[in-house]
Design a protein around this motif. Structure first.
Motif, PDB file in Angstrom:
ATOM      1  N   HIS A 122       0.827  -1.210   0.000  1.00 54.66           N
ATOM      2  CA  HIS A 122       0.000   0.000   0.000  1.00 54.66           C
ATOM      3  C   HIS A 122       0.860   1.259   0.000  1.00 54.66           C
ATOM      4  O   HIS A 122       0.632   2.184  -0.790  1.00 54.66           O
ATOM      5  CB  HIS A 122      -0.946   0.034   1.199  1.00 54.66           C
ATOM      6  N   GLY A 123       1.854   1.302   0.886  1.00 53.34           N
ATOM      7  CA  GLY A 123       2.706   2.484   0.947  1.00 53.34           C
ATOM      8  C   GLY A 123       3.489   2.696  -0.335  1.00 53.34           C
ATOM      9  O   GLY A 123       3.655   3.834  -0.809  1.00 53.34           O
ATOM     10  N   LYS A 179       1.052   3.939  -2.959  1.00 52.38           N
ATOM     11  CA  LYS A 179       0.664   5.317  -2.635  1.00 52.38           C
ATOM     12  C   LYS A 179       1.723   6.301  -3.118  1.00 52.38           C
ATOM     13  O   LYS A 179       1.411   7.354  -3.707  1.00 52.38           O
ATOM     14  CB  LYS A 179       0.479   5.459  -1.122  1.00 52.38           C
ATOM     15  N   ASN A 180       2.985   5.974  -2.877  1.00 46.73           N
ATOM     16  CA  ASN A 180       4.060   6.867  -3.306  1.00 46.73           C
ATOM     17  C   ASN A 180       4.179   6.935  -4.822  1.00 46.73           C
ATOM     18  O   ASN A 180       4.499   7.987  -5.379  1.00 46.73           O
ATOM     19  CB  ASN A 180       5.385   6.422  -2.682  1.00 46.73           C
ATOM     20  N   GLU A 219       5.335   3.543   3.693  1.00 41.06           N
ATOM     21  CA  GLU A 219       4.439   4.698   3.627  1.00 41.06           C
ATOM     22  C   GLU A 219       5.210   5.993   3.417  1.00 41.06           C
ATOM     23  O   GLU A 219       4.754   6.901   2.726  1.00 41.06           O
ATOM     24  CB  GLU A 219       3.602   4.784   4.903  1.00 41.06           C
ATOM     25  N   TRP A 260       9.430   4.997  -4.067  1.00 34.69           N
ATOM     26  CA  TRP A 260       9.159   4.374  -2.768  1.00 34.69           C
ATOM     27  C   TRP A 260      10.416   3.896  -2.035  1.00 34.69           C
ATOM     28  O   TRP A 260      10.325   3.441  -0.898  1.00 34.69           O
ATOM     29  CB  TRP A 260       8.184   3.202  -2.915  1.00 34.69           C
TER      30      TRP A 260
END
Length: 301
Positions: free
Chosen positions: A17-18, A21-22, A133, A158
C-alpha cells in the motif's frame, strides 16, 4: 515528476500500500488489482489510481507491473494463471517481483517470459510498512542494465536506497541472505531473552545494556518494542513468512552445496512456532513461544 510509464501494482498489503501510494503521488498513472480487502484499494483509487479486475486486464494497461505478494507460488499463479499476467502481456512489458522468492522460480519465470518480449526483474525489499508509507524502503534489484534503467525512477518513488545487485535472480539471492541475518538475530534475541528471564535478568535490564551498544541496530529496536511494551506494530512480518523465507534459504544452500547448520537451526525455531499455530503472529512474538517452551514469560503478568 514521473515519466510516461504506466504502472501496475498487485499486492497492496502491509508493504504494498505504501509503495503504491508513493507511486501515484509522484505522478505516475497507476492501476491496482482489486482485492477483497477493500480498504487499501479504495484508498489508492481515491488518490487517483485505476482498478483492474484481473492480472490480465492490468497487464494490458501497463508498461511496468510491481508484484508484492507472499512468495513464489503466488507469483507463479499471478503470471501463469488462467487470467494471469501472461494472458495480457505485450512486448516490452516489465514485471518486477518485490516479494521474497525462490531464485530458482525467478529464473524460470524470466526464461519463460523472454520469448514473449516480457522482461522480469526481482526487487525484494528492506524496511518496514512505516518506511514503505514514507517512501524510505531499500531494494536490491536483479535485472539487466536496460531493465534497471527503466524501473529505477519508479522504484525511487518508494525507495531511498536502490542497489543494482546483478542479473535476474541476484536480488532474491541477496534478500535471502539479508533475511537469514535478520531472522537469525530474531531467533537469538528470543532465546537470549528467555535465558535472561530464567536467570533473573529482566527485559528492561537486558535492553538498558544493549541499547546504544555495538549490538544495537534498527532490527533490534523494532523487535524489542514488543518485548518491552507488547507492541508488535513496528515489526509487521509474520512468523509464517519468516519460516517461508528460511525454507527458500535452505533450498538455495542445498542447490549450492553449502552446509548451513546455523540456517537450519534458525529455520527450525520459526517452523516450530508455526507448527504450534502461531504463523499469523508477527516475528517479535517468537520470544513468547521460546519462553513458554521453557516455562517462563519474558514479561510476567
Amino acid at each position: 515528476m514521473s515519466g510516461n510509464e504506466k504502472i501496475g501494482f498487485i499486492g497492496v498489503g502491509f508493504m504494498g500500500h505504501g509503495m503504491a501510494k508513493n507511486i501515484v503521488e509522484k505522478g505516475y498513472a497507476l492501476t491496482v488489482l482489486g482485492h477483497r480487502n477493500r480498504g487499501p484499494v479504495d484508498d489508492l483509487v481515491g488518490r487517483g489510481a485505476q482498478e483492474a479486475k484481473s492480472p490480465a486486464e492490468l497487464a494490458k494497461q501497463c508498461d511496468i507491473i510491481f508484484l508484492c505478494v507472499t512468495g513464489s507460488p503466488q507469483i507463479e499463479a499471478l503470471v501463469n494463471g488462467p487470467d494471469g499476467i501472461k494472458q495480457g502481456a505485450h512486448s516490452g512489458l516489465i514485471i518486477v517481483d518485490c516479494s521474497t522468492a525462490d531464485p530458482v522460480s525467478t529464473l524460470k519465470l524470466a526464461a519463460d517470459l523472454e520469448p514473449l518480449g516480457v522482461h522480469f526483474a526481482d526487487a525484494p525489499l528492506g524496511g518496514t510498512p512505516a518506511q514503505a508509507e514514507a517512501g524510505q524502503l531499500s531494494t536490491m534489484i536483479g535485472a539487466s542494465a536496460d531493465v534497471f534503467t527503466r524501473i529505477k525512477p519508479v522504484c525511487a518513488a518508494w525507495a531511498a536506497k536502490i542497489e543494482h545487485i546483478g542479473q535476474v535472480g541476484d536480488g532474491h539471492k541477496m534478500k535471502l541472505l539479508n533475511n537469514f541475518l535478520s531472522l537469525g538475530y530474531a531467533a537469538i534475541y528470543a532465546e537470549a531473552l528467555t535465558l535472561a528471564r530464567k536467570t533473573g535478568i529482566s527485559v528492561e535490564t537486558f535492553d538498558r545494556v544493549l541499547r546504544g551498544s555495538r549490538m544495537d541496530c534498527g532490527f533490534y529496536q523494532t523487535f524489542m518494542a514488543y518485548a518491552l511494551g507488547h507492541d508488535p506494530a513496528p515489526h509487521k512480518f509474520t512468523l509464517a513468512n519468516a519460516a517461508k523465507d528460511l525454507r527458500y534459504l535452505a533450498a538455495l544452500a542445498n542447490a549450492s552445496d553449502v552446509a548451513n547448520p546455523v540456517g537450519s537451526a534458525v529455520k527450525n525455531s520459526f517452523a516450530a512456532s508455526v507448527a504450534a499455530g502461531h504463523g499469523g503472529d508477527f516475528v517479535p512474538t517468537l520470544t513468547d513461544f521460546v519462553a513458554a517452551a521453557n516455562g517462563v514469560k519474558v514479561r510476567p503478568d
